[in-house]
Write a protein that holds these residues in place. Structure first.
Motif, mmCIF file in Angstrom:
data_model
loop_
_atom_site.group_PDB
_atom_site.id
_atom_site.type_symbol
_atom_site.label_atom_id
_atom_site.label_comp_id
_atom_site.label_asym_id
_atom_site.label_seq_id
_atom_site.Cartn_x
_atom_site.Cartn_y
_atom_site.Cartn_z
ATOM 1 N N GLY A 247 8.346 1.956 -5.616
ATOM 2 C CA GLY A 247 7.271 1.273 -4.905
ATOM 3 C C GLY A 247 7.170 1.760 -3.468
ATOM 4 O O GLY A 247 7.954 2.615 -3.004
ATOM 5 N N VAL A 248 6.215 1.211 -2.746
ATOM 6 C CA VAL A 248 5.952 1.631 -1.361
ATOM 7 C C VAL A 248 6.544 0.598 -0.397
ATOM 8 O O VAL A 248 6.239 -0.599 -0.505
ATOM 9 N N LEU A 249 7.371 1.063 0.520
ATOM 10 C CA LEU A 249 7.896 0.210 1.577
ATOM 11 C C LEU A 249 6.956 0.339 2.774
ATOM 12 O O LEU A 249 6.936 1.370 3.451
ATOM 13 N N GLU A 250 6.162 -0.712 3.013
ATOM 14 C CA GLU A 250 5.191 -0.691 4.105
ATOM 15 C C GLU A 250 5.810 -1.265 5.368
ATOM 16 O O GLU A 250 6.644 -2.186 5.316
ATOM 17 N N LEU A 251 5.376 -0.747 6.512
ATOM 18 C CA LEU A 251 5.892 -1.173 7.813
ATOM 19 C C LEU A 251 4.849 -2.008 8.544
ATOM 20 O O LEU A 251 3.650 -1.942 8.219
ATOM 21 N N ARG A 261 7.774 -4.733 4.176
ATOM 22 C CA ARG A 261 7.568 -5.375 2.871
ATOM 23 C C ARG A 261 7.478 -4.326 1.770
ATOM 24 O O ARG A 261 7.081 -3.190 2.003
ATOM 25 N N TRP A 262 7.848 -4.752 0.568
ATOM 26 C CA TRP A 262 7.698 -3.900 -0.606
ATOM 27 C C TRP A 262 6.331 -4.150 -1.231
ATOM 28 O O TRP A 262 5.992 -5.277 -1.567
ATOM 29 N N ASN A 263 5.560 -3.107 -1.373
ATOM 30 C CA ASN A 263 4.280 -3.204 -2.066
ATOM 31 C C ASN A 263 4.494 -2.612 -3.453
ATOM 32 O O ASN A 263 4.513 -1.395 -3.638
ATOM 33 N N VAL A 264 4.675 -3.489 -4.430
ATOM 34 C CA VAL A 264 5.092 -3.045 -5.767
ATOM 35 C C VAL A 264 4.570 -4.039 -6.804
ATOM 36 O O VAL A 264 5.315 -4.786 -7.411
ATOM 37 N N HIS A 265 3.267 -4.041 -7.001
ATOM 38 C CA HIS A 265 2.638 -5.013 -7.892
ATOM 39 C C HIS A 265 2.886 -4.689 -9.359
ATOM 40 O O HIS A 265 3.119 -3.534 -9.736
ATOM 41 N N GLU A 266 2.812 -5.732 -10.169
ATOM 42 C CA GLU A 266 2.894 -5.548 -11.620
ATOM 43 C C GLU A 266 1.694 -4.718 -12.104
ATOM 44 O O GLU A 266 0.704 -4.582 -11.392
ATOM 45 N N PHE A 267 1.806 -4.201 -13.314
ATOM 46 C CA PHE A 267 0.699 -3.424 -13.885
ATOM 47 C C PHE A 267 -0.317 -4.406 -14.467
ATOM 48 O O PHE A 267 -0.152 -4.919 -15.563
ATOM 49 N N HIS A 268 -1.381 -4.648 -13.699
ATOM 50 C CA HIS A 268 -2.424 -5.578 -14.121
ATOM 51 C C HIS A 268 -3.446 -4.883 -15.013
ATOM 52 O O HIS A 268 -3.568 -3.658 -15.017
ATOM 53 N N PHE A 269 -4.207 -5.693 -15.732
ATOM 54 C CA PHE A 269 -5.184 -5.153 -16.681
ATOM 55 C C PHE A 269 -6.219 -4.277 -15.995
ATOM 56 O O PHE A 269 -6.572 -3.216 -16.488
ATOM 57 N N ASN A 270 -6.722 -4.719 -14.853
ATOM 58 C CA ASN A 270 -7.780 -3.967 -14.183
ATOM 59 C C ASN A 270 -7.279 -3.030 -13.094
ATOM 60 O O ASN A 270 -8.048 -2.239 -12.564
#
Length: 750
Positions: A247-251, A261-270
């Protein structure tokens, strides 16, 4: 990806929705906080003199959407000047050895992941995407959302999987400097506990601020039968979303973040994807009778032994890697070079049944290289590969990766017809993603409009520059001598859902009323940008987008960064903010209409008047006789006069009504003598009346006479006449009939 509302068979997931699962599991609304509480509870109590307790790094919010605050000037290391040793600030490095089991459609892989900690604190756990687990069962976030979002509207990705067609990714082993690591599945967005698309890996040694982590990962990826974006059909394998991806570690100061923060969302349908830039060094071993194409440049000649062939591809300054292995495929090669770009090897891979599509895809690809390089910025890579999926694998089409995309195939492509437009549009669209998704690296989870929407807009600009509209002519209409067509932007307007927009354009990909509402991200963004262009000017808008690309390529802009750039270049903060507030951050609609036209002659007033200091007797009969005489005399002198003119002036009133958000309008009125007058309506009034006094009465009125405001939900009420005129209805009926016939012709071709 070009999302179109075309469904196959609907399926009913076991879990009816992730909200229900959350309720049953008692999950909290802040998954990052939940993770922090669990981690702290498991840690031993610190000694009295110990350093402050470690605070786990939180997740980006589960309801994240387009930020309103622009990123800091130094976000992602600041703008790239071209003098750096690499095109991007490479955060990750992937070295992967992969082998395809063609019979099982499975890929075994060994991955060495090297990652740099950009933050000012140590990192004790990392998070990786395991995207293929979206297809392992109906308990994933992907399938539970599919049940809800497609309940009342069609969508891509509705195919039903049978036994032996599911897909997944298994982590076999993860190690750090020889130490085996443990991992667990987490749910950053509060999705169902059965979802396994994000894993937390706890490290044996923390990564210090500015330090580097290297992990060795063994994994097995089982491709699903093509549902959406990836998978197999027959001897065709599109290997995408196939490897463990960090995932992406954003500053702070990056895309609205106020803390690390970690930007690491689940795999959503859309939703689609978001990742750091880096370098990929990948070898793929496949059966020797398979054709291979991939992201990046092939290194040397393939090596063949024992019926297997190994290919080696390398590409730096990209954020994803995908490849295709297919039996019986053909290859068409070309090349392109433009100012500021290296010579580009362009390749089209296609199945024999779609041989007619190969040359059109190649031409649309090279044309796109020219247009996007000229209008945004030079294409920086040395390769471009387009793949035409085979029959029955169309859901693998219309997908994009850096230097690599999938198009669509047709058995026949006739110049100047709908088939030609369709193959051109999809090719241009998927290539365009190489800029808005690839080089600009937008966050497609949280801000799909920055990729799908802006790309759709720029695609239509290219088609407009080519003077290429949608030809609606069918053989039957051609025999009648009819050749209806519609412009690309006009078609976008028709599919933009302007009358009842449910979601702001800047909303994330998964918090949507339906898949159809998500689908309007494409057309409604293109329409909003079209109207903004009309207000700012085409040249100004193009300069602004070129500056947006200059500032943000190889970085990760937000909608707020796009807004700031548009304001900086245009100098028109009022217009830009109005459009963003109404459409990007809001759900405004426009519907201005002509409510009425009222006209009357200005006759001499009846009643007593003062003449020479005395009142007249107010003889109405004498006045009427005088008026009649003047009319007769005028008629004799003007035998060819048009109705609505005469010896007396006319007073006309045009009433306009605003049923939505304000937008600068032009009102054009036409008088009985054929003359015209235009004026501006540019205020916040909900209604207005405009008065005209002159030798002829108003016979028609029209808002937006030059058809610049495509966001208006109902263009049919923009005009009104005082006499019935059936030409407009006949024209719209003919156009609609042509559109219906063309649509059914397209269905037959598919």
């Amino acid at each position: 990806m070009g999302r179109q509302d075309r469904g196959e068979l609907q399926m009913k997931p076991i879990v009816t929705g992730w909200l229900g699962v959350l309720a049953l599991c008692g999950a909290v609304a802040m998954p990052g906080l939940l993770h922090a509480q669990v981690a702290q509870a498991a840690a031993p109590a610190p000694a009295a003199s110990a350093a402050p307790a470690y605070t786990p790094i939180p997740f980006a919010p589960a309801n994240a959407a387009a930020p309103r605050t622009a990123s800091a000037p130094n976000a992602w290391g600041g703008p790239r000047t071209g003098t750096e040793p690499t095109l991007s600030d490479r955060v990750v490095d992937y070295r992967i050895d992969a082998a395809l089991d063609a019979a099982k459609h499975a890929v075994s892989g060994k991955e060495q992941l090297t990652w740099r900690n950009r933050s000012d604190r140590e990192v004790r756990s990392i998070y990786v995407h395991l995207y293929l687990n979206a297809f392992q069962n109906e308990g994933s976030t992907f399938f539970t959302e599919r049940e809800v979002l497609t309940a009342h509207s069609g969508s891509r990705g509705e195919a039903k999987l049978e036994k032996g067609q599911w897909g997944w990714i298994d982590l076999k082993q993860v190690s750090q400097n020889g130490s085996a690591l443990k991992w667990s599945f987490v749910h950053p967005d509060g999705g169902p506990k059965t979802d396994q698309t994000v894993a937390r890996i706890d490290l044996a040694q923390p990564v210090p601020a500015g330090g580097t982590l290297t992990l060795d990962i063994d994994f097995l990826s089982q491709l699903p039968r093509v549902v959406e974006r990836t998978g197999w059909w027959g001897d065709f394998n599109l290997v995408a979303q196939w490897f463990p991806k960090i995932g992406v570690l954003e500053l702070p100061g990056e895309r609205g973040a106020t803390q690390v923060r970690w930007n690491v969302h689940e795999f959503h349908f859309n939703s689609e994807f978001y990742a750091d830039f880096g370098r990929f060094d990948v070898t793929m071993t496949v059966p020797s009778d398979y054709t291979v194409g991939a992201v990046g440049e092939q290194q040397g000649a393939p090596v063949t032994a024992n019926g297997k062939t190994t290919y080696h591809y390398v590409q730096g300054d990209v954020h994803d890697f995908a490849w295709v292995a297919a039996k019986g495929y053909k290859v068409l090669d070309g090349s392109w070079q433009g100012p500021g770009s290296p010579k580009v090897a362009v390749r089209v891979l296609y199945p024999p049944e779609y041989a007619a599509s190969a040359q059109p895809v190649l031409k649309a690809s090279t044309d796109s290289l020219s247009y996007f390089s000229d209008t945004l910025g030079p294409y920086p890579y040395r390769t471009l590969t387009a793949v035409v999926p085979p029959y029955n694998a169309s859901e693998a089409g219309g997908m994009e990766y850096p230097t690599f995309f999938t198009a669509e195939g047709y058995k026949e492509v006739t110049p100047g017809t709908l088939s030609q437009y369709a193959i051109d549009f999809v090719t241009i669209h998927e290539f365009g993603h190489g800029y808005f998704y690839g080089l600009l690296a937008s966050n497609e989870f949280e801000e799909p409009m920055l990729d799908e929407g802006l790309n759709e807009y720029w695609d239509q600009r290219m088609l407009r520059a080519r003077d290429q509209g949608i030809d609606l002519t069918t053989p039957g209409l051609r025999r009648l001598g009819l050749a209806p067509s519609i412009s690309g932007f006009a078609m976008e307007r028709l599919t933009a859902g302007l009358k009842h927009p449910y979601d702001p354009l800047g909303e994330n990909a998964w918090d949507r009323y339906s898949s159809s509402s998500y689908g309007t991200v494409y057309a409604r963004t293109a329409t909003a940008m079209h109207d903004l262009e009309e207000r700012l000017g085409k040249d100004v808008t193009e300069r602004a987008f070129r500056e947006y690309y200059r500032r943000w390529h190889f970085r990760h802009p937000s909608a707020a960064d796009l807004r700031a750039t548009l304001i900086d270049v245009s100098g028109d903060a009022r217009t830009v903010n109005e459009v963003f507030d109404q459409y990007v951050y809001g759900t405004a609609r426009i519907d201005d209409r002509i409510a009425s036209i009222d006209s009357e002659e200005v006759l001499p007033p009846a009643g007593s008047m003062i003449v020479n200091g005395k009142h007249t007797d107010g003889d109405s009969k004498a006045l009427d006789e005088q008026v009649d005489k003047q009319r007769k005399d005028w008629a004799k002198a003007h035998p060819n006069a048009k109705p609505g003119t005469g010896p007396f002036p006319w007073h006309s009133t045009v009433s306009v009504v605003r049923d939505g958000a304000p937008v600068p309008q032009t009102l054009r009125v036409t008088f009985a003598d054929g003359s015209h007058q235009e004026l501006r309506w540019n205020d916040d009034r909900r209604w207005a009346r405009f008065d005209f006094t002159g030798p002829a009465k108003v016979v028609s009125a029209e808002l937006d006479p030059r058809q610049k405001i495509y966001l208006d939900a109902d263009k049919l009420n923009d005009s009104r006449t005082t006499e019935p005129d059936g030409s407009a209805s006949r024209r719209w009926s003919a156009d609609f009939a042509a559109l219906v016939q063309a649509f059914f012709s397209l269905l037959v071709s598919l």
